[in-house]
Enzyme design. Structure first.
Site, PDB file in Angstrom:
ATOM      1  N   ASP A  30      28.927  15.542  -8.984  1.00 46.51           N
ATOM      2  CA  ASP A  30      28.155  16.454  -9.803  1.00 46.51           C
ATOM      3  C   ASP A  30      28.841  15.829 -11.113  1.00 46.51           C
ATOM      4  O   ASP A  30      29.697  15.461 -11.345  1.00 46.51           O
ATOM      5  CB  ASP A  30      28.715  17.695  -9.676  1.00 46.51           C
ATOM      6  CG  ASP A  30      27.663  18.789 -10.495  1.00 46.51           C
ATOM      7  OD1 ASP A  30      26.850  19.396  -9.872  1.00 46.51           O
ATOM      8  OD2 ASP A  30      27.775  18.859 -11.812  1.00 46.51           O
ATOM      9  N   PHE A 152      15.993  25.847   3.691  1.00 49.48           N
ATOM     10  CA  PHE A 152      15.585  27.127   3.868  1.00 49.48           C
ATOM     11  C   PHE A 152      16.714  27.901   3.932  1.00 49.48           C
ATOM     12  O   PHE A 152      16.801  28.938   4.853  1.00 49.48           O
ATOM     13  CB  PHE A 152      14.841  27.307   5.153  1.00 49.48           C
ATOM     14  CG  PHE A 152      13.537  26.358   5.263  1.00 49.48           C
ATOM     15  CD1 PHE A 152      12.180  26.549   4.606  1.00 49.48           C
ATOM     16  CD2 PHE A 152      13.603  25.069   5.734  1.00 49.48           C
ATOM     17  CE1 PHE A 152      11.329  25.669   4.705  1.00 49.48           C
ATOM     18  CE2 PHE A 152      12.374  24.193   5.737  1.00 49.48           C
ATOM     19  CZ  PHE A 152      11.380  24.519   5.225  1.00 49.48           C
ATOM     20  N   CYS A 263      14.063  31.088  -5.884  1.00 45.55           N
ATOM     21  CA  CYS A 263      12.955  30.186  -5.212  1.00 45.55           C
ATOM     22  C   CYS A 263      11.552  30.508  -5.600  1.00 45.55           C
ATOM     23  O   CYS A 263      10.875  30.000  -5.878  1.00 45.55           O
ATOM     24  CB  CYS A 263      13.410  30.270  -3.714  1.00 45.55           C
ATOM     25  SG  CYS A 263      14.853  29.084  -3.300  1.00 45.55           S
TER      26      CYS A 263
END
Length: 433
Positions: A30, A152, A263
């Protein structure tokens, strides 16, 4: 296997920790040095149940490391996951792919052997093609395959979702990439989790189609809830009645203030934009997004009605700020629009959330943040249950009544039984009942 995660945010960190727990060696890269320093100190950048312990366990075992140096992170990688943010782009609602493209170019500079590059971020159809083009242009001699592997994960249940998924969608037609991805997910074979191999563009569309369909179910039952209120029916019984039909199913049929989070809002908008770009508008999804936007502020009108039609100068208690329980995520939370609408009407807001206060402070102004639900309700004309945290499911209504200026409860998640709340002397309003 040697796995690298580009991005140590929600998807990258959860996925990386779970892969490490499977026995793979994982390095999370990151660019934010503060985030990496905190991870080295065992401080999680997000709230997700069980994540801190899972990370600590695998760091101690030497299977999970963190760095800001992409060259170090990719030195031994067999599979590199792009797990960076794809927020809605200002102006047109399309997914902002700048972080994905930057990651692809950074990866290209480090490729020295055959590597599988996996887009884990939610990206529009055709993004894998562009990632492949960018890498090929930057490093023409590189051996690699670009794979789509959408996530998901439900916030608040992400570790369980990763380890016991309904399905694992993998978009590639490269034989070597199929072998690598199969080996990566081999530990899940014991749980009989199905691997669905498709073409890359198909996998990209599966993610958007899934989220759009779930958003549609939520919006559908919310509109039925409004009809229930008008005709004198009970939306919870309607939900049960239709949910028992196996063709429909009971999940995502809970009426409330509208969907939010990281989302559904951005993915429905991105799907609409993609469909428009290809000349195939998705009218149902367009309507879902529009209805959901208006619903959140409409919930404020329920609160105004419970306060006697006027909230100017009155204190309103907001119980729950995050878009759902068991997360600190405030992105597109219904609480934001509700609070802003009430403030526009002149209300004074006192609010409490078990985990979301610090994130809420970044997006909401002129709110008094309380220590608990009863502190939030001090002097309030109305208490509004916005997020169904466990801490709000068994409130001491007698205690709540004593601290409020007027005993009124607006339950936007239908947590309580109307007759029980009214029996305690409250004015009570819910959704679709």
């Amino acid at each position: 296997m040697q796995v690298t995660m580009i991005g140590a945010g929600y998807v990258g960190l959860v996925s990386g920790a779970c892969f490490a727990d499977f026995g793979h060696d994982v390095c999370c890269v990151d660019l934010d040095p503060g985030k990496i320093d905190r991870l080295h100190a065992g401080v999680m950048p997000i709230f997700e149940p069980g994540l801190a312990d899972l990370v600590a366990k695998n760091v101690k075992a030497g299977r999970l490391t963190f760095t800001t140096d992409i060259a170090e992170g990719l030195a031994k990688a067999e599979a590199v996951f792009i797990a960076v943010g794809t927020p809605s782009r200002r102006g047109d609602g399309h997914a902002d792919l700048s972080y994905v493209h930057a990651a692809a170019q950074d990866i290209a500079k480090q490729l020295t052997r055959y590597t599988v590059i996996v887009t884990k971020s939610t990206v529009p159809v055709g993004t894998g093609d562009e990632v492949e083009r960018l890498i090929r242009a930057a490093n023409p001699d590189a051996e690699f395959a670009v794979v789509s592997n959408p996530e998901f994960l439900r916030e608040g249940a992400a570790i369980e979702d990763f380890k016991r998924p309904d399905r694992i969608v993998i978009g590639t037609e490269d034989a070597r990439a199929v072998a690598v991805m199969t080996e990566l997910y081999r530990p899940l074979f014991l749980n009989r989790s199905p691997l669905l191999f498709t073409a890359r563009r198909t996998a990209e569309l599966i993610k958007y189609a899934a989220n759009a369909f779930l958003a549609t179910k939520i919006t559908f039952i919310n509109e039925i809830a409004d009809l229930c209120e008008a005709v004198g029916a009970d939306v919870q019984d309607v939900s049960r009645g239709i949910g028992l039909d196996n063709r429909i199913g009971s999940k995502f049929l809970h009426a409330g203030p509208g969907y939010g989070g990281s989302c559904f809002p951005k993915d429905t908008l991105a799907l609409v934009k993609t469909a428009q770009d290809f000349g195939v508008p998705v009218r149902i999804v367009e309507t879902v997004a529009a209805v959901n936007d208006t619903r959140k502020r409409a919930m404020a009108r329920k609160v105004v009605a419970a306060a006697g039609g006027e909230v100017r100068g009155k204190t309103i208690a907001i119980l729950g700020l995050t878009f759902k329980p068991n997360t600190d995520d405030m992105r597109d939370s219904p609480a934001i629009a509700i609070i802003q609408a009430l403030q526009d009407a002149g209300a004074v807001i006192r609010a409490y959330d078990p985990e979301g206060t610090e994130q809420a402070k970044l997006v909401l102004k002129d709110v008094h943040y309380a220590q608990d639900a009863y502190d939030a309700a001090q002097g309030a004309e109305v208490a509004v249950l916005v997020t169904e945290w466990d801490a709000f499911r068994a409130l001491d209504l007698d205690r709540l009544k004593t601290v409020m200026a007027h005993p009124a409860l607006v339950d936007l998640r239908n947590v309580y039984r109307p007759e029980e709340v009214r029996a305690r002397g409250f004015t009570y309003a819910s959704v679709g009942r």
